[in-house]
Write an enzyme that holds these catalytic residues in place. Structure first.
Site, PDB file in Angstrom:
ATOM      1  N   HIS A  33       0.849  -1.194   0.000  1.00 43.94           N
ATOM      2  CA  HIS A  33       0.000   0.000   0.000  1.00 43.94           C
ATOM      3  C   HIS A  33       0.882   1.241   0.000  1.00 43.94           C
ATOM      4  O   HIS A  33       1.934   1.246   0.641  1.00 43.94           O
ATOM      5  CB  HIS A  33      -0.900   0.017   1.252  1.00 43.94           C
ATOM      6  CG  HIS A  33      -2.072   0.929   1.119  1.00 43.94           C
ATOM      7  ND1 HIS A  33      -1.979   2.272   1.382  1.00 43.94           N
ATOM      8  CD2 HIS A  33      -3.342   0.697   0.714  1.00 43.94           C
ATOM      9  CE1 HIS A  33      -3.156   2.830   1.169  1.00 43.94           C
ATOM     10  NE2 HIS A  33      -4.012   1.895   0.756  1.00 43.94           N
TER      11      HIS A  33
ATOM     12  N   ASP B 245      -7.928  -5.126   0.034  1.00 48.56           N
ATOM     13  CA  ASP B 245      -8.405  -6.032  -1.013  1.00 48.56           C
ATOM     14  C   ASP B 245      -8.054  -7.488  -0.743  1.00 48.56           C
ATOM     15  O   ASP B 245      -8.554  -8.380  -1.424  1.00 48.56           O
ATOM     16  CB  ASP B 245      -7.807  -5.623  -2.368  1.00 48.56           C
ATOM     17  CG  ASP B 245      -8.428  -4.340  -2.878  1.00 48.56           C
ATOM     18  OD1 ASP B 245      -9.609  -4.101  -2.566  1.00 48.56           O
ATOM     19  OD2 ASP B 245      -7.740  -3.574  -3.565  1.00 48.56           O
TER      20      ASP B 245
HETATM   21  N1  ACO Z   1       4.099  -7.651  -4.290  1.00 48.44           N
HETATM   22  C1  ACO Z   1       5.457  -7.755  -4.269  1.00 48.44           C
HETATM   23  N2  ACO Z   1       6.276  -6.710  -4.041  1.00 48.44           N
HETATM   24  C2  ACO Z   1       5.705  -5.520  -3.805  1.00 48.44           C
HETATM   25  C3  ACO Z   1       4.307  -5.349  -3.788  1.00 48.44           C
HETATM   26  C4  ACO Z   1       3.501  -6.471  -4.033  1.00 48.44           C
HETATM   27  N3  ACO Z   1       2.180  -6.392  -4.045  1.00 48.44           N
HETATM   28  N4  ACO Z   1       4.018  -4.058  -3.534  1.00 48.44           N
HETATM   29  C5  ACO Z   1       5.187  -3.431  -3.407  1.00 48.44           C
HETATM   30  N5  ACO Z   1       6.204  -4.319  -3.577  1.00 48.44           N
HETATM   31  C6  ACO Z   1       7.630  -4.011  -3.524  1.00 48.44           C
HETATM   32  C7  ACO Z   1       8.072  -3.457  -4.884  1.00 48.44           C
HETATM   33  O1  ACO Z   1       8.498  -4.472  -5.744  1.00 48.44           O
HETATM   34  C8  ACO Z   1       9.194  -2.512  -4.474  1.00 48.44           C
HETATM   35  O2  ACO Z   1      10.341  -3.268  -4.210  1.00 48.44           O
HETATM   36  P1  ACO Z   1      11.811  -2.666  -4.567  1.00 48.44           P
HETATM   37  O3  ACO Z   1      11.930  -1.435  -3.717  1.00 48.44           O
HETATM   38  O4  ACO Z   1      12.725  -3.759  -4.203  1.00 48.44           O
HETATM   39  O5  ACO Z   1      11.767  -2.355  -6.037  1.00 48.44           O
HETATM   40  C9  ACO Z   1       8.702  -1.935  -3.134  1.00 48.44           C
HETATM   41  O6  ACO Z   1       7.838  -2.942  -2.603  1.00 48.44           O
HETATM   42  C10 ACO Z   1       7.931  -0.637  -3.299  1.00 48.44           C
HETATM   43  O7  ACO Z   1       6.902  -0.851  -4.243  1.00 48.44           O
HETATM   44  P2  ACO Z   1       6.222   0.289  -5.120  1.00 48.44           P
HETATM   45  O8  ACO Z   1       5.462  -0.350  -6.229  1.00 48.44           O
HETATM   46  O9  ACO Z   1       7.230   1.330  -5.459  1.00 48.44           O
HETATM   47  O10 ACO Z   1       5.259   0.911  -4.029  1.00 48.44           O
HETATM   48  P3  ACO Z   1       4.013   1.815  -4.316  1.00 48.44           P
HETATM   49  O11 ACO Z   1       3.750   2.579  -3.114  1.00 48.44           O
HETATM   50  O12 ACO Z   1       4.150   2.546  -5.605  1.00 48.44           O
HETATM   51  O13 ACO Z   1       2.886   0.702  -4.580  1.00 48.44           O
HETATM   52  C11 ACO Z   1       0.916  -0.468  -4.621  1.00 48.44           C
HETATM   53  C12 ACO Z   1       1.741   0.546  -3.865  1.00 48.44           C
HETATM   54  C13 ACO Z   1       0.638   0.001  -6.060  1.00 48.44           C
HETATM   55  C14 ACO Z   1      -0.426  -0.658  -3.926  1.00 48.44           C
HETATM   56  C15 ACO Z   1       1.685  -1.826  -4.673  1.00 48.44           C
HETATM   57  O14 ACO Z   1       1.960  -2.266  -3.370  1.00 48.44           O
HETATM   58  C16 ACO Z   1       0.945  -2.876  -5.453  1.00 48.44           C
HETATM   59  O15 ACO Z   1       1.020  -2.894  -6.695  1.00 48.44           O
HETATM   60  N6  ACO Z   1       0.202  -3.804  -4.761  1.00 48.44           N
HETATM   61  C17 ACO Z   1      -0.538  -4.836  -5.450  1.00 48.44           C
HETATM   62  C18 ACO Z   1      -1.846  -4.279  -5.999  1.00 48.44           C
HETATM   63  C19 ACO Z   1      -2.856  -4.020  -4.889  1.00 48.44           C
HETATM   64  O16 ACO Z   1      -3.116  -4.857  -4.049  1.00 48.44           O
HETATM   65  N7  ACO Z   1      -3.484  -2.840  -4.961  1.00 48.44           N
HETATM   66  C20 ACO Z   1      -4.515  -2.441  -4.004  1.00 48.44           C
HETATM   67  C21 ACO Z   1      -4.005  -1.355  -3.093  1.00 48.44           C
HETATM   68  S1  ACO Z   1      -5.252  -0.934  -1.909  1.00 48.44           S
HETATM   69  C22 ACO Z   1      -6.347  -0.050  -2.778  1.00 48.44           C
HETATM   70  O17 ACO Z   1      -6.009   0.628  -3.702  1.00 48.44           O
HETATM   71  C23 ACO Z   1      -7.782  -0.104  -2.427  1.00 48.44           C
END
Ligand code: ACO
Length: 382
Positions: free
Chosen positions: A265, A319
């Site tokens: 998140h 979610d």
């Molecule tokens: N699975 C695996 N690794 C993850 C995940 C994940 N779901 N989320 C973040 N990471 C890791 C990334 O790979 C990254 O690693 P790194 O620093 O080694 O490259 C680090 O954590 C940071 O990730 P970002 O994508 O830069 O974080 P951001 O804040 O942009 O992303 C997001 C947040 C988009 C929600 C992300 O966690 C994600 O894509 N989650 C899966 C989709 C999801 O469940 N969305 C619902 C969110 S809740 C809502 O909107 C109602």
């Protein structure tokens, strides 16, 4: 003090950049705290209803009993759809995603509301009531149309949550189903300046009505990185199939640098407080089922991703468990995000009102990286 340059101010995805003042929702992502208008989400889930929470979000106070009665009555009166809107719904492709349908139909509601006048508070109230009240009816009518079933007319004897279930299934829900669904609606009603709420506020800032503004919110919510994750969580759990396949699944995803749905998140760096509530509900519901495989896979996934990703602050989000709850309540997977949108309409409308109170057109700047002053190349020379 030296002023920061545009380059220094830039944050990809506007991460952590404040874009407005708001009194609607407080989140502490480190401690896992979520409050609507100062009230902890756990208390609202325990004691409140979606209608009361919507009033709280919109009007910044808990209603007294006559205020709540009037609000509930206004919502009930506004639930039904005109024949024009129903025929619009039934002119759309049955195979289309209900979020795309919803975005179009919410926007179109404004075309049929001849009273829209942003200078008039009463008319704005009615537009907001229409958006919140009619969204479940739109979703249910589309879901039945695509199954070749007649729409079920809203029932004024039922609460917002009970009526939504009734219109989907043509059957009065039990008290337990109603209460669980009501809690789901409360949990999804608001979440500060996430992507879809930002999108709603940007659209509102150009002085658009609540229909068009919420339609922007629906489009933004649809994406898999935002609200669209809930249906993908369930697809993922089903695809994993067995508890023993969870570890290799997680390891492969991490090795390929792919996102695992339902975890991570932008704001929460601990477990999302909403997922605790949903996890408890999922456990309660699955305890009555003969097959607990999906819940077991989810719990194992939480454990393994915890081992591997908690150092990065990656934990289950809202979610992660909502899909499991919705599956037991009997919803089609592609209705999960529209149901999320239906509850979020009250948060979006609260932000619409707040944006209108002190409006400033959103118009951020960009860092231009492209070419300049090129000489035009005639077609024959390209
Ligand atoms: N699975 C695996 N690794 C993850 C995940 C994940 N779901 N989320 C973040 N990471 C890791 C990334 O790979 C990254 O690693 P790194 O620093 O080694 O490259 C680090 O954590 C940071 O990730 P970002 O994508 O830069 O974080 P951001 O804040 O942009 O992303 C997001 C947040 C988009 C929600 C992300 O966690 C994600 O894509 N989650 C899966 C989709 C999801 O469940 N969305 C619902 C969110 S809740 C809502 O909107 C109602």
């Amino acid at each position: 003090m030296t002023e920061l340059t545009k380059e220094q101010l830039y944050r990809p995805g506007m991460e952590g950049v404040p874009a407005c003042h708001s009194k609607i929702c407080f989140i502490n992502g480190v401690e896992g705290i979520l409050e609507y208008r100062g009230y902890p989400i756990e208390d609202l889930c325990k004691h409140s209803t979606f209608e009361e929470v919507s009033y709280l979000l919109l009007f910044a106070k808990l209603p007294n009993s006559s205020e709540l009665k009037t609000f509930e009555k206004d919502l009930k009166k506004a639930r039904s759809l005109s024949t024009e809107v129903l025929s619009l719904i039934t002119s759309l492709p049955k195979t289309g995603h209900p979020m795309v349908m919803l975005q179009s139909v919410i926007s179109a509601l404004g075309l049929f509301d001849t009273h829209v006048d942003l200078r008039d508070e009463k008319k704005n109230y009615q537009s907001i009531i229409n958006v919140i009240a009619k969204t479940p009816t739109i979703i249910a009518a589309f879901d039945r149309y695509r199954q070749n079933l007649e729409p079920v007319a809203p029932n004024e004897d039922l609460s917002h949550a009970a009526n939504f279930l009734y219109m989907l299934n043509d059957k009065r829900p039990t008290e337990l189903e109603t209460r669980i669904f009501d809690i789901c609606l409360i949990l999804h009603a608001e979440h500060s300046l996430n992507a879809s709420t930002f999108s709603t506020r940007v659209t509102a800032s150009t002085r658009n009505n609540p229909y068009v503004s919420c339609s922007s919110g629906v489009g933004t919510l649809y994406g898999p990185l935002h609200g669209g994750a809930n249906e993908r969580v369930l697809q993922m759990l089903e695809a994993i199939g067995k508890v023993e396949f969870v570890r290799p699944f997680v390891e492969e995803k991490i090795a390929k640098k792919e996102k695992i749905m339902g975890i991570g998140h932008r704001v929460y760096k601990t477990k999302d407080p909403r997922s605790f509530v949903l996890q408890d509900i999922a456990r309660e519901l699955f305890a009555k089922q003969t097959d607990n495989t999906l819940l077991d896979i989810a719990l194992e996934l939480e454990k393994i991703t915890g081992e591997k990703l908690s150092a990065k602050g990656i934990y289950p989000n809202v979610d992660f468990f909502s899909g499991l709850v919705y599956r037991i309540l009997g919803f089609e997977t592609d209705l999960f995000t529209p149901i999320f949108a239906a509850s979020r309409t009250s948060g979006w409308c609260a932000h619409w009102l707040e944006q209108m109170e002190d409006n400033k057109l959103f118009r951020p700047s960009q860092l231009y990286d492209g070419d300049r002053k090129l000489s035009y190349i005639p077609m024959s020379d390209r």
